[in-house]
Scaffold this active site. Structure first.
Site, PDB file in Angstrom:
ATOM      1  N   ARG A   1     -10.362  18.122  10.684  1.00  0.00           N
ATOM      2  CA  ARG A   1     -10.061  16.612  10.493  1.00  0.00           C
ATOM      3  C   ARG A   1      -9.320  17.021  11.094  1.00  0.00           C
ATOM      4  O   ARG A   1      -8.502  16.155  11.472  1.00  0.00           O
ATOM      5  CB  ARG A   1     -10.352  15.869   8.907  1.00  0.00           C
ATOM      6  CG  ARG A   1      -9.514  14.688   9.497  1.00  0.00           C
ATOM      7  CD  ARG A   1      -9.479  13.635   7.861  1.00  0.00           C
ATOM      8  NE  ARG A   1      -8.098  12.920   7.969  1.00  0.00           N
ATOM      9  CZ  ARG A   1      -7.996  12.400   7.115  1.00  0.00           C
ATOM     10  NH1 ARG A   1      -9.083  12.771   5.375  1.00  0.00           N
ATOM     11  NH2 ARG A   1      -6.379  12.352   6.354  1.00  0.00           N
TER      12      ARG A   1
ATOM     13  N   HIS B   1      -4.330  18.641   0.293  1.00  0.00           N
ATOM     14  CA  HIS B   1      -4.932  17.546  -0.592  1.00  0.00           C
ATOM     15  C   HIS B   1      -5.823  17.421  -1.133  1.00  0.00           C
ATOM     16  O   HIS B   1      -7.895  17.345  -1.671  1.00  0.00           O
ATOM     17  CB  HIS B   1      -6.219  16.863   1.098  1.00  0.00           C
ATOM     18  CG  HIS B   1      -6.748  15.898   1.162  1.00  0.00           C
ATOM     19  ND1 HIS B   1      -7.521  14.873   0.138  1.00  0.00           N
ATOM     20  CD2 HIS B   1      -5.984  15.103   2.322  1.00  0.00           C
ATOM     21  CE1 HIS B   1      -6.630  13.389   0.345  1.00  0.00           C
ATOM     22  NE2 HIS B   1      -7.025  13.933   1.880  1.00  0.00           N
TER      23      HIS B   1
ATOM     24  N   GLU C   1       3.955   9.137  -1.002  1.00  0.00           N
ATOM     25  CA  GLU C   1       2.220   8.813  -1.505  1.00  0.00           C
ATOM     26  C   GLU C   1       1.426  10.475  -1.893  1.00  0.00           C
ATOM     27  O   GLU C   1       0.583  10.623  -3.045  1.00  0.00           O
ATOM     28  CB  GLU C   1       1.500   8.534  -0.588  1.00  0.00           C
ATOM     29  CG  GLU C   1      -0.107   8.651  -0.572  1.00  0.00           C
ATOM     30  CD  GLU C   1      -0.532   8.542   0.786  1.00  0.00           C
ATOM     31  OE1 GLU C   1      -1.742   7.926   1.001  1.00  0.00           O
ATOM     32  OE2 GLU C   1      -0.364   8.078   1.673  1.00  0.00           O
TER      33      GLU C   1
ATOM     34  N   ASN D   1      -2.975  -0.927   8.489  1.00  0.00           N
ATOM     35  CA  ASN D   1      -4.030  -2.290   7.545  1.00  0.00           C
ATOM     36  C   ASN D   1      -4.483  -3.823   7.335  1.00  0.00           C
ATOM     37  O   ASN D   1      -4.182  -4.080   7.185  1.00  0.00           O
ATOM     38  CB  ASN D   1      -5.109  -1.390   7.096  1.00  0.00           C
ATOM     39  CG  ASN D   1      -5.276   0.148   5.880  1.00  0.00           C
ATOM     40  OD1 ASN D   1      -5.439   0.299   7.231  1.00  0.00           O
ATOM     41  ND2 ASN D   1      -4.526   0.918   5.354  1.00  0.00           N
TER      42      ASN D   1
ATOM     43  N   ARG E   1      -1.065   4.622  17.115  1.00  0.00           N
ATOM     44  CA  ARG E   1      -0.768   5.299  16.153  1.00  0.00           C
ATOM     45  C   ARG E   1      -2.102   6.744  16.593  1.00  0.00           C
ATOM     46  O   ARG E   1      -2.762   5.813  16.890  1.00  0.00           O
ATOM     47  CB  ARG E   1      -1.194   5.038  14.627  1.00  0.00           C
ATOM     48  CG  ARG E   1       0.108   4.418  13.698  1.00  0.00           C
ATOM     49  CD  ARG E   1      -0.048   3.437  12.783  1.00  0.00           C
ATOM     50  NE  ARG E   1       0.295   4.987  11.623  1.00  0.00           N
ATOM     51  CZ  ARG E   1      -0.799   5.048  10.704  1.00  0.00           C
ATOM     52  NH1 ARG E   1      -2.248   4.494  10.288  1.00  0.00           N
ATOM     53  NH2 ARG E   1      -0.109   6.142   9.549  1.00  0.00           N
TER      54      ARG E   1
ATOM     55  N   GLU F   1       0.529  -1.150  -0.079  1.00  0.00           N
ATOM     56  CA  GLU F   1       0.160   0.642  -0.226  1.00  0.00           C
ATOM     57  C   GLU F   1       1.040   1.544   0.366  1.00  0.00           C
ATOM     58  O   GLU F   1       2.220   1.827   1.071  1.00  0.00           O
ATOM     59  CB  GLU F   1      -1.128   0.436   1.321  1.00  0.00           C
ATOM     60  CG  GLU F   1      -2.027   1.272   0.880  1.00  0.00           C
ATOM     61  CD  GLU F   1      -3.269   1.410   2.753  1.00  0.00           C
ATOM     62  OE1 GLU F   1      -3.692   2.278   2.720  1.00  0.00           O
ATOM     63  OE2 GLU F   1      -2.931  -0.214   2.548  1.00  0.00           O
TER      64      GLU F   1
ATOM     65  N   ASP G   1      -1.987  14.906   6.750  1.00  0.00           N
ATOM     66  CA  ASP G   1      -2.296  13.046   6.281  1.00  0.00           C
ATOM     67  C   ASP G   1      -0.332  13.071   5.524  1.00  0.00           C
ATOM     68  O   ASP G   1      -0.880  13.311   4.157  1.00  0.00           O
ATOM     69  CB  ASP G   1      -3.137  12.316   5.343  1.00  0.00           C
ATOM     70  CG  ASP G   1      -2.537  10.837   5.272  1.00  0.00           C
ATOM     71  OD1 ASP G   1      -1.640  10.388   5.425  1.00  0.00           O
ATOM     72  OD2 ASP G   1      -3.517  10.578   4.568  1.00  0.00           O
TER      73      ASP G   1
ATOM     74  N   GLU H   1      -9.898   5.236   9.406  1.00  0.00           N
ATOM     75  CA  GLU H   1     -10.476   4.607   7.828  1.00  0.00           C
ATOM     76  C   GLU H   1     -10.533   2.896   8.088  1.00  0.00           C
ATOM     77  O   GLU H   1     -10.483   2.271   7.491  1.00  0.00           O
ATOM     78  CB  GLU H   1      -9.299   4.908   7.456  1.00  0.00           C
ATOM     79  CG  GLU H   1      -7.950   5.867   7.126  1.00  0.00           C
ATOM     80  CD  GLU H   1      -7.275   6.216   6.071  1.00  0.00           C
ATOM     81  OE1 GLU H   1      -7.122   6.551   5.417  1.00  0.00           O
ATOM     82  OE2 GLU H   1      -5.967   5.354   6.663  1.00  0.00           O
TER      83      GLU H   1
END
Length: 745
Positions: free
Chosen positions: A379, A564, A436, A253, A367, A210, A408, A334
């Site tokens: 957020r 973002h 990312e 995840n 986390r 990921e 993020d 998430e």
């Protein structure tokens, strides 16, 4: 092979005269072609191209005069190797010196001539013990490198209190040689400033990574534990050279199967490879594992059966892996399961796992990247709101792992307000090494300036000088348990990181985790000298390229505090128009708030008041539209399109010019790199050149698509000299990339 080849060729030449007529002429013509071809191969061997596999551990031959000088200072290696770690250090020193000087130091049991290198601990080496060095301040992982005399001979000593300290010192010594440093009067003492220096691999059990842009996972779970790929050892060598001492093998995840006996045995095998290099393995733990693989009906952290299950699981792991590091946990974020699913808190979940690990010396890295199922007002405020009330309530083997910024891993974010706000809780800084949001592997973006920026940020928690650096190294509040985490960019690609320059981001993370006070520029200089060339004609221009590359990416992607704005899901390319879907805070329009009046997210006292989460001096600066640094203007304020900027231009014009500046910088990097072709091996030069071409094309795409979209709100002409986008807005909005790499599953 050479000794077999040449006699065979000579025998052919000796036989050929006996051939007659056409047969002989044909034979000789064929033989001539064979000889020419073989000579071409021999010549090619002399100028072997590089593919990037060796990273910064190339140990390329030094210039003749330098090599001769270093040979005279590395004549012997006096280093008993009674442990696997010392054997690794011994092998690395011989490998490195041989590559750099053309001659490996002679192994010896005593110093018998000038130029000896003596390495070890007082326990492993009688020579080191006889020097009576003061190593008390070095701790368990520190080392010293010094110029000494042994039995009347000039020597260099690499000494430490532990074997892994000797290993780290050996890599430091080799780094001095690789970067052309003088080693005639050494007096080096180093110890890590941060205790846990960890890579986080977001690797799935099926090999998918990921947010990975360097191919499949390097962990071949299918062939483990029976086959140990030699690449695992090279991975360990590279990390040990930086002082990285931990690795989380699987995605945050997480899949609960990682904790089953079959996969724990595979983890045990990897731990056996990494152990000699001072690297402990960790696993991401899925909070619902007691239900998914344990047969329980609940994962409630206050349920006695659940607590018993985790204790038994920890005992099972430590029987297999006595030096297991602990668990990394992503909970209630998430869609991941967590304690809040049962009406419990982060304290309940983290402390349950910490209790299970504590008898074995393990650590929980919990986390703080969380946001609720309900759409939040902002957020960026979520983690602070959830975690600050828990300050001081976590067990002493828990680290709260906090991203560098409150959203993020954006190209630029202000530092996370949690830093300094939890004085009784050790916080672990989480950085993203994989890019990312910064162009994946094809954009040359050196992250050293980003890391340095957040580390140097002043929280004012205890007055001026209360930097994030002091929060995470424990000196601000006196914490002994400290840590830094980096989300790895490593994959199965031959050059490890998807591109040659992305290796630098792995390197700079490791060096800053060891010492957060180092500079991004100094680290870049080291990396270029070790990775490409020690020639200043290469080093100076490449370092300059690197140092401006992150700002360039900010300019052509998210200037002036925008954030973002990437494509939905995969985060590839521009998508400022993204809206709708399951959550508003997964869209771009949620963050930029562009309208006919202006642009930006109002986080001042008149908006979400996120500025109030910072200490007053910071809050006053960020909350004042006239005082906020321009790089954060649109992060904290909704600003009219005609707002005057420091340049004298109105906001709209400044925004357009920033986009253009970013594109121009990439063009400049391409020109600089093209000029370095004579000094860099052809294969690596060609790939970097191709990727810079991709970057320039995509930077232009970012500029054009963003301007086309925001101009529909600004309704102002472009500044003089600025060309319109190549295509209408509808063209950019229609682009789809369903197979962009790295998207989450």
């Amino acid at each position: 092979m050479k000794s077999a080849f040449w006699p065979g060729l000579l025998s052919c030449l000796m036989v050929s005269p006996t051939r007659r007529g056409d047969e002989g002429r044909a034979f000789r013509r064929g033989l001539h072609l064979l000889v020419v071809g073989c000579l071409m191969c021999v010549q090619a061997v002399g100028v072997q191209a590089e593919d990037g596999y060796d990273l910064w551990l190339r140990y390329a031959p030094a210039a003749p005069a330098t090599a001769e000088h270093y040979r005279s200072r590395t004549t012997q290696l006096v280093m008993p190797a009674p442990s696997a770690t010392l054997a690794a250090a011994h092998a690395e020193l011989r490998r490195g010196v041989a590559g750099l000087t053309g001659q490996a130091p002679d192994p010896a049991v005593a110093v018998t001539r000038d130029g000896a290198v003596v390495a070890g601990t007082a326990a492993s080496s009688p020579v080191v013990a006889g020097l009576r060095l003061d190593t008390r301040a070095l701790g368990a992982e520190g080392y010293l490198i010094g110029s000494v005399r042994v039995g009347g001979h000039a020597a260099t000593v690499i000494a430490a209190n532990t074997d892994v300290g000797v290993l780290y010192g050996s890599f430091h010594f080799l780094r001095l040689l690789q970067t052309g440093q003088t080693i005639d009067a050494l007096d080096v003492r180093e110890s890590p400033r941060v205790k846990l220096r960890v890579l986080n691999h977001w690797d799935n059990l099926d090999g998918y990574v990921e947010r990975g842009y360097a191919g499949a996972s390097i962990w071949d779970w299918h062939t483990l534990p029976d086959y140990l790929d030699p690449r695992y050892t090279d991975y360990a060598r590279a990390n040990a050279s930086l002082g990285i001492n931990g690795t989380v093998l699987n995605n945050v995840n997480a899949n609960a199967l990682s904790l089953t006996p079959m996969y724990l045995d595979k983890t045990r095998a990897l731990a056996s490879v990494f152990r000699p290099y001072g690297i402990r393995v960790y696993l991401s733990a899925r909070f619902s594992a007691p239900m998914e693989i344990g047969g329980l009906q609940t994962a409630d952290p206050l349920d006695p059966a659940v607590r018993r299950w985790w204790k038994d699981k920890a005992d099972e792991i430590y029987r297999l892996i006595p030096d297991f590091g602990g668990f990394l946990v992503k909970a209630n974020s998430e869609g991941q399961p967590g304690p809040q699913d049962y009406g419990r808190s982060h304290i309940d979940g983290a402390n349950m796992l910490a209790e299970a690990l504590a008898p074995h010396g393990g650590t929980v890295m919990w986390r703080a990247f969380v946001y609720s199922h309900e759409e939040p007002e902002d957020r960026a405020k979520q983690a602070y709101t959830e975690f600050v009330p828990h300050d001081g309530k976590f067990r002493d083997n828990v680290l709260v792992q906090v991203k560098n910024g409150p959203v993020d891993f954006q190209p630029r974010e202000p530092f996370h307000p949690l830093f300094g706000a939890m004085p009784r809780t050790p916080l672990m800084l989480e950085l993203q090494i994989t890019k990312e949001y910064l162009g994946f592997a094809t954009h040359l973006v050196y992250l050293g300036p980003l890391y340095e920026e957040v580390l140097a940020a002043d929280t004012h928690a205890r007055g001026t000088g209360s930097t994030v650096r002091k929060v995470i190294d424990g000196t601000l509040e006196g914490h002994a348990l400290t840590g830094m985490a980096g989300v790895a960019n490593i994959g199965a690609d031959r050059q490890w990181s998807g591109s040659h320059f992305d290796q630098a981001n792995w390197y700079v993370y490791g060096r800053l985790a060891w010492n957060p006070s180092l500079t991004a520029r100094g680290i870049a200089d080291e990396w270029v000298r070790m990775t490409f060339s020690d020639d200043d004609r290469v080093v100076a221009p490449v370092v300059e390229m690197m140092m401006g590359s992150r700002q360039a990416a900010v300019d052509y992607m998210t200037p002036l505090g925008l954030h973002h704005l990437m494509g939905r899901g995969h985060h590839y390319g521009p998508g400022p128009w993204v809206q709708g879907g399951p959550r508003a805070d997964w869209t771009s329009v949620y963050y930029h708030h562009a309208d006919l009046q202006g642009i930006g997210f109002d986080r001042s006292a008149t908006g979400s008041n996120a500025v109030a989460q910072y200490f007053p001096p910071v809050a006053r600066q960020f909350g004042d539209v006239e005082r906020v640094p321009e790089e954060f203007l649109l992060w904290f304020h909704h600003v009219p399109w005609d707002h005057p900027m420091a340049s004298g231009r109105p906001l709209w014009d400044e925004l357009v010019m920033r986009y253009a500046r970013g594109v121009a910088y990439v063009s400049g990097m391409r020109s600089t790199w093209d000029g370095l072709a004579p000094h860099v091996d052809a294969p690596r030069h060609a790939q970097v050149a191709a990727f810079l071409g991709i970057q320039q094309k995509e930077a232009q795409w970012w500029r054009d698509a963003s301007i086309a979209y925001f101009q529909t709100f600004a309704r102002r002409p472009l500044p003089e000299g600025q060309l319109p986008p190549l295509h209408p807005l509808a063209y950019y909005e229609a682009l789809q990339f369903p197979h962009a790499p790295g998207d989450g599953r």
